[in-house]
Each structure stands twice: as C-alpha cells, then as structure tokens.
Design a protein around this motif. Structure first.
Motif: not given
Length: 125
Positions: A72-91
């Motif tokens: 997701s991103r916030d154009n006003a703040e120039n930020t981007v977020v990556l929410q990572m769930n169900s993480l695996k060792p391969a990540d």
C-alpha cells in the motif's frame, strides 16, 4: 536528491507477520511506481520483484507471496508499506524499497529510479 529510508525488518517465527515501511524524502518530484524487491543471501541469487503499486493504486505481486503480502502507499506522505503475513523461511532475504519518479521541473518523460539500503527479514524458529 531523493532518499529512501526503510524500517520494519527483523526476526520472526514461521507463520508470523512483519510490516516494512519506506519513506521518500525530498521535494519537487512525483512518484510513479513504488516497489519492494528482495534478494536472498545465496550465491548467484538475483534481486526479485516482490510487489508493485502504481500511482493509480494498481498492485502486482510475485506468485510466491500473493495472498500473504499486501502493498500500500500514501501519496501525500510518499510512503509505501509492505504488510507480510504467514511468513515462511523462504521469505528470508534483504528487502529493498524502490521508487520510479519524475521531477516536475523536467516532466514525466524523464524517469529516475531510487533504491533504499535494504532491510533484513529473517524467518526462523
């Protein structure tokens, strides 16, 4: 000069979650695409695109993370977020923030790519 500052990496157990953030500092530009890449620490490992979000909000994901990661991103703040769930060792990898932008002074035909320094994500029990 644009700088990207990433945060949120760390160690998490399999099945856990992490939230990566990236903020672009500077002025006089418009960000088009915002992306997260990752590079595993193995000989010959290539940097792979994990997720992408366009200026209009369209998203794309690597098949290996679809359904588990959300960008997701916030154009006003120039930020981007990556929410990572169900993480695996391969990540497990170093995750890099990347933006493609143009400077308003020069117009949208002249695009520039910037990269963050990377943040380590380790998924292990």
């Amino acid at each position: 000069q644009v700088q990207l500052v990433e945060s949120g990496g760390g160690l998490v157990q399999p099945g856990g979650s992490l939230r990566l953030s990236c903020a672009a500092s500077g002025s006089g530009f418009i960000i088009k695409d915002m992306n997260w890449y990752r590079q595993r620490q193995a000989p010959g490992a290539l940097r792979e695109l994990v997720a992408n979000i366009t200026g209009g909000g369209n998203t794309n994901y690597a098949a290996s993370v679809k359904g588990r990661f959300t960008i997701s991103r916030d154009n006003a703040e120039n930020t981007v977020v990556l929410q990572m769930n169900s993480l695996k060792p391969a990540d497990t990898a170093v995750y890099y923030c990347n933006v493609r932008l143009y400077y308003t002074e020069y117009g949208p035909l002249y695009e520039y790519d910037y990269w963050g320094e990377g943040t380590q994500v380790t998924v292990s029990s």
